[in-house]
Design a protein around this motif. Sequence first.
Motif, short mmCIF file in Angstrom:
data_model
loop_
_atom_site.label_atom_id
_atom_site.label_comp_id
_atom_site.label_asym_id
_atom_site.label_seq_id
_atom_site.Cartn_x
_atom_site.Cartn_y
_atom_site.Cartn_z
N ILE A 338 110.20 -24.42 -5.83
CA ILE A 338 110.16 -25.35 -4.70
C ILE A 338 109.46 -26.64 -5.12
CG2 ILE A 338 110.14 -23.53 -2.94
CD1 ILE A 338 107.11 -23.98 -2.70
N GLU A 339 109.71 -27.68 -4.35
CA GLU A 339 108.94 -28.91 -4.44
C GLU A 339 108.08 -28.99 -3.19
OE1 GLU A 339 111.19 -32.41 -5.16
OE2 GLU A 339 112.08 -31.66 -7.02
N ALA A 340 106.84 -29.43 -3.35
CA ALA A 340 105.91 -29.42 -2.22
C ALA A 340 104.89 -30.53 -2.37
CB ALA A 340 105.21 -28.07 -2.13
N ILE A 394 96.03 -35.81 -3.38
CA ILE A 394 97.30 -35.37 -2.79
C ILE A 394 98.43 -35.76 -3.73
CG2 ILE A 394 98.80 -35.52 -0.77
CD1 ILE A 394 96.32 -36.59 0.76
N GLY A 395 99.30 -34.81 -4.02
CA GLY A 395 100.40 -35.10 -4.93
C GLY A 395 101.61 -34.25 -4.63
N LYS A 396 102.71 -34.62 -5.26
CA LYS A 396 103.94 -33.84 -5.13
C LYS A 396 104.14 -33.04 -6.40
CE LYS A 396 108.75 -34.14 -3.66
NZ LYS A 396 109.83 -35.04 -3.20
N VAL A 397 104.41 -31.73 -6.27
CA VAL A 397 104.47 -30.84 -7.42
C VAL A 397 105.73 -29.99 -7.37
CG1 VAL A 397 101.95 -30.72 -7.46
CG2 VAL A 397 103.24 -28.92 -6.30
N VAL A 398 106.04 -29.41 -8.51
CA VAL A 398 107.08 -28.38 -8.61
C VAL A 398 106.37 -27.06 -8.82
CG1 VAL A 398 109.09 -27.56 -9.87
CG2 VAL A 398 108.71 -30.02 -9.59
N MET A 407 111.47 -19.15 2.50
CA MET A 407 110.80 -20.32 3.04
C MET A 407 111.77 -21.27 3.71
SD MET A 407 108.08 -21.34 0.02
CE MET A 407 106.67 -20.32 -0.39
N ASP A 408 111.23 -22.13 4.58
CA ASP A 408 111.95 -23.25 5.15
C ASP A 408 111.24 -24.53 4.71
OD1 ASP A 408 113.97 -21.95 6.97
OD2 ASP A 408 112.15 -21.11 7.83
N GLU A 409 111.91 -25.64 4.84
CA GLU A 409 111.25 -26.92 4.60
C GLU A 409 110.30 -27.20 5.76
OE1 GLU A 409 114.15 -29.92 3.89
OE2 GLU A 409 114.81 -29.05 1.98
N ALA A 431 94.36 -24.97 -2.53
CA ALA A 431 95.24 -26.04 -2.07
C ALA A 431 96.01 -25.61 -0.84
CB ALA A 431 96.21 -26.45 -3.18
N ALA A 432 96.41 -26.62 -0.06
CA ALA A 432 97.34 -26.42 1.05
C ALA A 432 98.63 -27.14 0.70
CB ALA A 432 96.75 -26.96 2.35
N GLY A 433 99.75 -26.48 0.90
CA GLY A 433 101.03 -27.05 0.50
C GLY A 433 102.03 -27.11 1.62
N MET A 434 102.90 -28.12 1.57
CA MET A 434 103.98 -28.29 2.53
C MET A 434 105.29 -28.43 1.77
SD MET A 434 101.64 -30.85 4.65
CE MET A 434 100.61 -30.94 3.18
N VAL A 435 106.23 -27.54 2.01
CA VAL A 435 107.48 -27.50 1.26
C VAL A 435 108.35 -28.70 1.64
CG1 VAL A 435 109.55 -26.16 0.75
CG2 VAL A 435 107.38 -24.99 1.18
N THR A 436 108.78 -29.45 0.64
CA THR A 436 109.67 -30.59 0.88
C THR A 436 111.10 -30.32 0.44
OG1 THR A 436 109.10 -31.59 -1.26
CG2 THR A 436 107.77 -32.23 0.66
N ARG A 437 111.25 -29.38 -0.50
CA ARG A 437 112.59 -29.06 -0.99
C ARG A 437 112.64 -27.64 -1.49
NH1 ARG A 437 115.78 -32.07 -6.00
NH2 ARG A 437 117.75 -30.92 -5.81
N CYS A 438 113.67 -26.91 -1.05
CA CYS A 438 113.88 -25.53 -1.50
C CYS A 438 115.12 -25.46 -2.38
CB CYS A 438 114.08 -24.59 -0.30
SG CYS A 438 112.65 -24.46 0.80
N THR A 439 115.01 -24.80 -3.49
CA THR A 439 116.16 -24.54 -4.37
C THR A 439 116.51 -23.07 -4.25
OG1 THR A 439 115.44 -26.27 -5.90
CG2 THR A 439 117.06 -24.68 -6.71
N ALA A 440 117.59 -22.77 -3.55
CA ALA A 440 117.95 -21.38 -3.26
C ALA A 440 118.42 -20.67 -4.52
CB ALA A 440 119.04 -21.33 -2.20
N ILE A 441 118.14 -19.37 -4.58
CA ILE A 441 118.65 -18.51 -5.65
C ILE A 441 119.57 -17.49 -5.00
CG2 ILE A 441 116.65 -18.82 -7.12
CD1 ILE A 441 115.57 -16.17 -6.13
N PRO A 442 120.48 -16.88 -5.78
CA PRO A 442 121.45 -15.94 -5.19
C PRO A 442 120.77 -14.80 -4.44
CG PRO A 442 122.05 -16.49 -7.44
CD PRO A 442 120.68 -17.06 -7.21
N GLU A 443 121.41 -14.38 -3.38
CA GLU A 443 120.89 -13.29 -2.57
C GLU A 443 121.02 -11.96 -3.30
OE1 GLU A 443 119.41 -13.38 0.28
OE2 GLU A 443 119.60 -15.54 0.59
#
Length: 550
Positions: A338-340, A394-398, A407-409, A431-443
């Motif tokens: 995820i990106e957060a 505060i930063g954006k991380v992978v 998860m949801d955004e 740290a506290a994180g807020m998801v900005t982008r989810c990269t889905a993997i196969p179910e």
Amino acid sequence: MTRTVRWNSRRGKGISDMESGIPEKIEKRDLMRLVIIGSVDDGKSTLLGRLLYDAQALFEDQIQSVQDYSQKNREQEIDFSLFSDGLKTEREQGITIDVAYRYFSTISRRYIIADTPGHEQYTRNMVTGASLATVAVILVDATHGVMTQTRRHSFLSSLLGIRHVVVTVNKMDLAGFRKDVFDQIVKDFLAFSEKFPLESVRFIPVCALNGDNIANRSRVMPWYAGPSLLGYLDSLHVPAERNLIDLRLPVQMAKWAGRTRRGYLGSLASGILRKGDEILVLPSGKKSHVEKIFVGMEERSYTFAPQAVSVYLADELDIGRGDMIVRETNIPCRVQKIEAILVWLDEQPLQPGRIYTVKHTTRLGRGSVLKIRYCFEMTSFHRHPAASLALNQIGKVVLNLLNPFFMDEYTKNRQTGSFILIDPVSNQTCAAGMVTRCTAIPEEPAGGKAASVHGETYWVVGRPDGEPASTLTRDLRDAGRAVVSLDADAELLAGMLRVPDPSENVPPVALAHLCRLINDSGVAVVVRSVSVPDASARVVIGETHLFVIQ
């Protein structure tokens, strides 16, 4: 001892929620969650105390107790900050440390107010208090103007999804109630907040100590024609931000009801759940339907977020803490990468590649920060490169998760789009994180594990001593993972891959083929190399399974 509520003769009734016999229609008034934020010594606790006092929301014995303490220890008639600063240390030092929650109501609506600390070292408490708020009251000291901590707290509140802001310029008495001082602060605040995604911003000049423009309009600032703080909050329209569409019920625990039935307890993160609804349990993929719903001891036909509930299903399923109940047609994203946006809260800086404990709703797992995309500078909010994050940065991380999470955004769902990182050794919240982008993997196939498990490669471009790679290998093994560690400089590896000159590093593409072979068997690989993988190596391993740590 009988406790009495101060009476508001102007309105004709006591307006505290603590009085008995409140009619049901009064209980159904809108609920507003406020957070009071700002820099240190801006007067946040004093404003909250004055607001409670002027709103007739305090008991007489509370007032008398504070008056006695104030006269004995503060040499003043009444110190309004003491109505919220309850800790002994807070009263001794005259500062707010912990988050103080206070409840009161007016004719128009009910309020839950969080008074948060302004000191930089207690930023984690500010984040906690603001995480559930819908409106932020930001204090600015008229004698100091906009401070760095004011900027930081304002930025954090916008990141946490607060879209309605009331900027109260406090201590106007010390500034001589001058309009030009107020106008300059308005200009300064708008200059740095213009890019924030705010829906409404209101500026109100106040003097919390004297009660000017708190509950009633002030007569000493005739140049201000707007409402008082309480008057504005009563009239502010804030649309309900509860997500009642996406059903998300993180299971906190299972309990036995009789000898054969089990109930599943948790607080609805979002959505509505009705008796008879078809549900899906994650991550197992098992299905059932709702047979009974209890809120407290009362059986209900339906429930909605954010109520705490007990749910009984028609089938006996193996469900425990960390599982999530959703609808089959509306499930969160199954992710391992995820990106957060990350707010770093630990005195020890962030170490990319180190394994941290990840807490998401009721589920615990392990993960590591692979890359810091950028860090925010608190004066201009410009983005700049960073190799690590220090306290309160505060930063954006992978973030790479060792096991799948659902998860949801954050913009879609605050509860299932947020998480915290915990130091696995000290158990300190990092740290506290807020998801900005989810990269889905196969179910995974319903009712079982994936038919084949694929490992991943961690390519550590590090120092000659190999300490980051060794630490990562140890953390992965501690998390229960099967790991192979490869050293690109090792002569044995060079010989196995038939490198012509064993003294040279193994070519990345040759090493990548070995990593892919090991990954296909479900084993993770940690590579220590002085060079980054080239394009050919990335293609061999696969972008979704390669994590480069520099």
